[in-house]
Each structure stands twice: as C-alpha cells, then as structure tokens.
Design an enzyme around this catalytic site. Structure first.
Site, PDB file in Angstrom:
ATOM      1  N   GLU A 137      -1.962   0.812  -8.862  1.00 17.26           N
ATOM      2  CA  GLU A 137      -3.383   0.495  -8.722  1.00 17.26           C
ATOM      3  C   GLU A 137      -4.174   1.668  -8.124  1.00 17.26           C
ATOM      4  O   GLU A 137      -3.795   2.209  -7.086  1.00 17.26           O
ATOM      5  CB  GLU A 137      -3.529  -0.741  -7.835  1.00 17.26           C
ATOM      6  CG  GLU A 137      -4.952  -1.252  -7.695  1.00 17.26           C
ATOM      7  CD  GLU A 137      -4.979  -2.625  -7.055  1.00 17.26           C
ATOM      8  OE1 GLU A 137      -5.930  -2.885  -6.284  1.00 17.26           O
ATOM      9  OE2 GLU A 137      -4.078  -3.435  -7.308  1.00 17.26           O
ATOM     10  N   LYS A 142       0.815  -1.215   0.000  1.00 17.92           N
ATOM     11  CA  LYS A 142       0.000   0.000   0.000  1.00 17.92           C
ATOM     12  C   LYS A 142       0.848   1.264   0.000  1.00 17.92           C
ATOM     13  O   LYS A 142       1.918   1.330   0.623  1.00 17.92           O
ATOM     14  CB  LYS A 142      -0.924   0.008   1.218  1.00 17.92           C
ATOM     15  CG  LYS A 142      -1.889  -1.172   1.264  1.00 17.92           C
ATOM     16  CD  LYS A 142      -2.857  -1.156   0.098  1.00 17.92           C
ATOM     17  CE  LYS A 142      -3.873  -2.277   0.210  1.00 17.92           C
ATOM     18  NZ  LYS A 142      -4.892  -2.219  -0.842  1.00 17.92           N
ATOM     19  N   GLU A 171     -12.022  -2.054  -8.878  1.00 19.63           N
ATOM     20  CA  GLU A 171     -12.504  -3.101  -7.973  1.00 19.63           C
ATOM     21  C   GLU A 171     -13.932  -2.873  -7.500  1.00 19.63           C
ATOM     22  O   GLU A 171     -14.604  -3.821  -7.082  1.00 19.63           O
ATOM     23  CB  GLU A 171     -11.582  -3.217  -6.755  1.00 19.63           C
ATOM     24  CG  GLU A 171     -11.609  -2.014  -5.835  1.00 19.63           C
ATOM     25  CD  GLU A 171     -10.518  -2.041  -4.779  1.00 19.63           C
ATOM     26  OE1 GLU A 171     -10.857  -1.979  -3.587  1.00 19.63           O
ATOM     27  OE2 GLU A 171      -9.329  -2.124  -5.163  1.00 19.63           O
ATOM     28  N   HIS A 194      -9.710  -8.440  -8.354  1.00 19.92           N
ATOM     29  CA  HIS A 194      -9.552  -8.024  -6.961  1.00 19.92           C
ATOM     30  C   HIS A 194     -10.253  -9.063  -6.102  1.00 19.92           C
ATOM     31  O   HIS A 194     -11.405  -9.415  -6.344  1.00 19.92           O
ATOM     32  CB  HIS A 194     -10.186  -6.644  -6.765  1.00 19.92           C
ATOM     33  CG  HIS A 194     -10.060  -6.112  -5.378  1.00 19.92           C
ATOM     34  ND1 HIS A 194     -11.018  -6.341  -4.403  1.00 19.92           N
ATOM     35  CD2 HIS A 194      -9.103  -5.350  -4.785  1.00 19.92           C
ATOM     36  CE1 HIS A 194     -10.653  -5.742  -3.284  1.00 19.92           C
ATOM     37  NE2 HIS A 194      -9.491  -5.138  -3.487  1.00 19.92           N
TER      38      HIS A 194
END
Length: 372
Positions: A214, A158, A240, A290
């Site tokens: 992403e 992340k 997603e 996802h």
C-alpha cells in the site's frame, strides 16, 4: 424537510501510549460528530476528522448558519457548496443528509441506494506498528496475536518508519506468528521511492500471503507506480487521500494501481465516494476503502461495499475487505458493530444507518476546548 437545528460533538482522547506509522507517532485521537435535525423531527448523523478548533469554528460560524432553513433533500447542491469551504466538513454533512433521506423514505441507507448484494463484508485488522519502546517489534507481535485470537484472518501492518533491515525483521516475526494462512497487507505511507520499494520483491516472491503493498511512495510520479506494478509479484494499492473520482482517472488510465482506496472522509461526500468505487469497476480493478479514522464513516464504507457489484466471479473472493482500526481508540465503538469470529461484519438493516450512536462515549469524551 427544512433543517431547523444542527448539533456538534467534538471528541478528544489522549492515548496512554503513542503509536504510529511512517508519518510519526499519534498521541491522541479525535472525532467530530454532527447531528442535523429537520422540522419534522427526522435526524441524521455525520462525522469528520481534522483539527478540532478549526472544525468547530468552521461549523459554528459558517456551515451551520448556511444550512439552517435549507431543505434537507437538496443534499447534492448543499454538499457541493460546503466542499468549497471545507472538504471534510462536506463529507460529514453528506452522511447526515443521506441518513435523513433514508429515514424520510422509511428505508435503510442500502435500500435508498438500490439494495445490497450481500449481507456481510470482510474486514481486516489495521495496526499502527511503531511505538516509542525499544522492544517495538515484540509489542507489535503481541498486538497482532491478540487480534488473531479474536478471529481476524487479514491484517495490515506498517513499514517505512524505520530501516529496511529492521522492517524486514518485524515482518518476518509477524510471518512466524501469524502463519501463511493469514493475509498480510504492508502499508508504507508513501515513505519510499521506487527503488527502495522494489527491494521488497525479493521477499514477496517467497511469501504467499501478501494481500497488497500500500502506497509505497507519493503519487506525483505515476509512471513509477506503473513500473512498480508491472514488476512486483503482489498487487499495488493506494489513493486514500484522493478527493474524488477525477483524481483516480489518470492513475487508472496509466494502470498504476491494482486496488484503489478511497476514504469516505477524504472525498467530497458519500456520493463521490460511491462514484470512486464504481469507477474502479469500470476500469476492472479492485476497491478496498480506507477507513482508519471514524466509526460512522466506516459504516458508510460498509454500506457502499454491500451495494457494490462483485469484482470477480470467484465465489470466495468476490468483494474486497474494509479496514478496521484495532488500536487504542474509544471512537471505534461509537457505532455498535463488531466483526464476527471470521472477520466479517453484518450490515444493519434498520431505518437510516440501522443503529444508534453511543451517547455514553460522546458524553465521556467531549472536547473541553483546551489546547492539545
């Protein structure tokens, strides 16, 4: 095949230590399983994730009464009705009715869909990088090291939850630990604007192992996605939370994404999930599902990927990987599949989903109805 009984299993687990992404910390994990049984005894399992009290009321007061007495082979019309009430519940019902159809035909889900192209699918280890510890970077590095030792060759971490400078320090530490042979995906969870996202290009131009960036920012400015995609040296991925193929069409028409990421539990049922994957093929882009929440939904994503035509003629790069949650989450083991030492998952061949739900986990974590 008349539906005669539906069982529900709301599950809850409070985390020992919170972890999270740019959206904040998770302090618990939940799962809602359903089991639909027909008068002939054929059953099917489904899964969704949402706030448990709302899901439970929705199923017991509306969805179950609606389904009882209906024909299980009317999957499309039943799911179409339920998705008007609760989209994620519709996805769970869609899974269960798909498994019933496969079992009734005495075949696997993949055989029901026309057969698989491949026997195994690559997966990447998906991390929630942030924690409430001042030493969150070293903790994140330790988590990644542990999974690399298990054989994962692709990871997702992340960014966007702290300052750009600190995020760069984190990724540099991971690059030093993992090495250039490990593919690294950076997920910003829509935390930037276009200018902030583009700051990463100075590093992308030097790193050779970035799989994709992403969801750098929200999708309400598709022209910014198209601009960023044209200027970055790495692929751009996202989507997603899209509810079906219709929402992907404008993004793909404007060339906003290199990789789309539908989620089985976020779309209007497993059939529309497969439509999203096929749409990507029509537009000549990749599709990597996802699948962070849910063991059963991830299994359906693996089935769909096994039945998806290859996106490339390149022998070693012909099918996209699926997300594999490696954080503390007992519900990951509801379905007894584990990646191999090379980060590959073998597709079950038995009837229906080809495996059993782990009832020991279901019984251990059944939600008691209390507030959380």
């Amino acid at each position: 095949m008349k539906i005669v009984r539906i069982e529900t299993f709301p599950l809850f687990h409070r985390l020992e230590k919170p972890y999270g992404d740019a959206n904040g910390f998770k302090r618990y994990r939940t799962c809602y399983l359903i089991r639909i049984i027909t008068e002939s005894g054929i059953d099917g399992w489904g899964e969704c994730v949402d706030w448990l009290p709302a899901l439970h009321v929705g199923f017991t007061k509306r969805i179950i009464p609606f389904l009882l007495g209906k024909q299980a082979d009317s999957r499309l019309s039943l799911v179409r009705t339920i998705q008007k009430w609760h989209q994620r519940a519709a996805s769970a019902v869609s899974m269960a009715l798909t498994e019933i159809a496969a079992k009734a035909a005495d075949c696997s889900v993949c055989e029901l869909w026309g057969g698989r192209y491949r026997e195994e699918i690559p997966v990447y280890a998906s991390f929630q990088s942030y924690s409430d510890s001042p030493q969150w970077i070293s903790r994140s590095v330790s988590n990644v090291e542990a999974q690399l030792k298990k054989g994962f060759e692709q990871i997702k971490v992340k960014i966007g939850g702290t300052s750009f400078k600190e995020d760069v320090r984190h990724i540099n530490a991971l690059q030093h630990t993992a090495g250039s042979s490990i593919t690294m995906i950076l997920d910003a969870n829509q935390s930037y604007d276009a200018a902030a996202a583009f700051k990463w290009e100075r590093y992308f131009s030097e790193w050779t192992n970035i799989g994709w960036l992403e969801e750098p920012f929200p999708f309400d400015q598709p022209q910014d996605y198209a601009m960023l995609r044209s200027r970055l040296s790495v692929p751009v991925a996202g989507g997603e939370n899209m509810k079906g193929p219709a929402q992907y069409v404008p993004l793909l028409s404007q060339r906003c994404l290199d990789i789309i990421q539908p989620d089985v539990m976020h779309v209007n049922g497993i059939d529309e999930f497969r439509d999203c994957l096929q749409l990507a093929r029509y537009f000549g882009v990749r599709a990597s599902a996802h699948a962070y929440d849910g063991s059963l939904s991830r299994l359906y994503a693996l089935f769909a990927q096994a039945c998806l035509p290859p996106w490339s003629k390149m022998k070693n790069d012909h099918i996209e990987p699926i997300e594999w949650d490696v954080m503390e989450n007992p519900f990951t083991d509801l379905v007894s599949l584990q990646p191999s030492k090379k980060g590959m998952v073998h597709i079950p061949k038995g009837k229906g989903i080809g495996t059993e739900i782990n009832m020991e986990i279901v019984n251990r974590y059944k939600w008691d109805g209390s507030a959380y």
